[in-house]
Design a protein around this motif. Sequence first.
Motif, PDB file in Angstrom:
ATOM      1  N   GLY A  43      -3.123  -4.913  -0.655  1.00 52.32           N
ATOM      2  CA  GLY A  43      -2.262  -3.586  -0.490  1.00 52.32           C
ATOM      3  C   GLY A  43      -2.265  -2.554  -1.981  1.00 52.32           C
ATOM      4  O   GLY A  43      -2.362  -1.375  -1.743  1.00 52.32           O
TER       5      GLY A  43
ATOM      6  N   ASP B 103      -6.308   5.076  -2.519  1.00 57.05           N
ATOM      7  CA  ASP B 103      -5.733   6.177  -1.947  1.00 57.05           C
ATOM      8  C   ASP B 103      -5.578   7.237  -2.886  1.00 57.05           C
ATOM      9  O   ASP B 103      -5.916   8.421  -2.765  1.00 57.05           O
ATOM     10  CB  ASP B 103      -4.449   5.853  -1.081  1.00 57.05           C
ATOM     11  CG  ASP B 103      -4.833   4.907   0.024  1.00 57.05           C
ATOM     12  OD1 ASP B 103      -5.949   4.492   0.444  1.00 57.05           O
ATOM     13  OD2 ASP B 103      -3.986   4.134   0.596  1.00 57.05           O
TER      14      ASP B 103
ATOM     15  N   ARG C 118       0.907  -1.300  -0.084  1.00 60.55           N
ATOM     16  CA  ARG C 118       0.161   0.055   0.035  1.00 60.55           C
ATOM     17  C   ARG C 118       0.913   1.209   0.133  1.00 60.55           C
ATOM     18  O   ARG C 118       0.583   2.237  -0.775  1.00 60.55           O
ATOM     19  CB  ARG C 118      -0.907  -0.144   1.244  1.00 60.55           C
ATOM     20  CG  ARG C 118      -1.847   1.048   1.334  1.00 60.55           C
ATOM     21  CD  ARG C 118      -2.908   1.072   2.379  1.00 60.55           C
ATOM     22  NE  ARG C 118      -3.936   2.128   2.559  1.00 60.55           N
ATOM     23  CZ  ARG C 118      -4.938   2.257   3.087  1.00 60.55           C
ATOM     24  NH1 ARG C 118      -5.163   1.234   4.070  1.00 60.55           N
ATOM     25  NH2 ARG C 118      -5.837   3.053   3.267  1.00 60.55           N
TER      26      ARG C 118
ATOM     27  N   GLN D 215      -5.453  -1.054  -2.245  1.00 61.10           N
ATOM     28  CA  GLN D 215      -5.696   0.217  -1.551  1.00 61.10           C
ATOM     29  C   GLN D 215      -4.901   1.452  -1.875  1.00 61.10           C
ATOM     30  O   GLN D 215      -5.126   2.758  -1.896  1.00 61.10           O
ATOM     31  CB  GLN D 215      -5.238  -0.140  -0.039  1.00 61.10           C
ATOM     32  CG  GLN D 215      -6.245  -1.105   0.456  1.00 61.10           C
ATOM     33  CD  GLN D 215      -5.730  -1.880   1.746  1.00 61.10           C
ATOM     34  OE1 GLN D 215      -4.685  -2.032   2.207  1.00 61.10           O
ATOM     35  NE2 GLN D 215      -6.829  -2.141   2.795  1.00 61.10           N
ATOM     36  N   ALA D 216      -3.522   1.151  -2.389  1.00 62.70           N
ATOM     37  CA  ALA D 216      -2.898   2.206  -2.900  1.00 62.70           C
ATOM     38  C   ALA D 216      -3.502   3.100  -4.215  1.00 62.70           C
ATOM     39  O   ALA D 216      -3.391   4.163  -4.101  1.00 62.70           O
ATOM     40  CB  ALA D 216      -1.441   1.594  -3.424  1.00 62.70           C
TER      41      ALA D 216
END
Length: 384
Positions: free
Chosen positions: A252, A259, A78, A255-256
Amino acid sequence: MNAELRADVEALTDSVRRFALERIAPHVDAWDKAGMVPRELYREAAALGLLGLGYPEDYGGTPAPFALRNAMSVAMARYGASGGAMAALFSHNIGLPPILRHGSRELQKLVVPAVLRGDAIAALAITEPGGGSDVAAIRTRAHRQGDEYVIEGEKTFITSGVRADWITMAVRTGEAKGPSGISMILVPGKAKGLQRSALDKMGWLCSDTGHLRLEGVRVPARYLVGDEGAGFKMIMSNFNGERLAMSAMALGFAQACYDEALDWARQRQAFGSALVEKQAIRHKLVDMRMRIESTKAWLDAVTEMADAGKLESDPDCVAQVCVLKNHATQAMQFCADAAVQILGGMGFMRGTKCERIYREVKVMMIGGGAEEIMKDLAARQWQL
């Protein structure tokens, strides 16, 4: 997850987040251009205990449940947002397990401590140019000559294959055909007759991926890992842990992407308001979040099964790992695509996380077992 373990997960996640943001994320573009991560990064990760997580204390490791190991993978993906850096840094997590589980004490002491200190790099070499997912069709052969094995053959798509100091390699020994003729042997990276060349790739640019040619490579017979003919079971067992770790990584990376897309949508102004105020954009973000949450819940459930000792012995757990890997990498693919779309032209530019992850997702869907293989293996485990 009990309160103590939850606290450990939170503390580890925070430590990995800081390490990834300070030592990985700012340098990934330069490392991609260089085609490798610096050796010093291994020692820095080792000093934090990241390389040794899940390994015996006798060799410099820290015993840890899958809950902690997977939390590390999620956070590193992430906040570091580089599959190449992770593949390079943690290639020992597929190269060392066969040695720890089946190798002699001599082999373990020779290899494991140096790798966990960050002073040596370990790799796993299974795939061959003509084999792909068909592990039982391995052709690289090791002939016993006195106190040595002489190895002839080729390996390809080997993570850390160019720089590895130690390579755990699948070979064919004896006269048996199919799975029963496969063994595992440790090959030094500096062995005479071992030729290594780097492969050009679509993604994972800072992870060296090698093509290996072995011409009369001689290694001591004591470098055999376990017994002759026992290699196929070692490989299949090793895959379970690799696929679980890849599922955590995929979460992860998803999610990155989320974000970055959310941050962009909140800041970017278009037609008089922020992008996040547009219903079409909000719906994309919700669709991303939906896949992230479902992957996280599934990963947590399978991780609990793995920590209960079911990863290798329970057919349902094996099947769950296979389809979880498919689900997690598909979530990663969806989030990468959606993030690039939300960022628009900027999402097509090098330097954004989602552009890099968009290129890297395909290897996640192939490596460790392609989607089609995962489905077929799950079907067999579930006796469909």
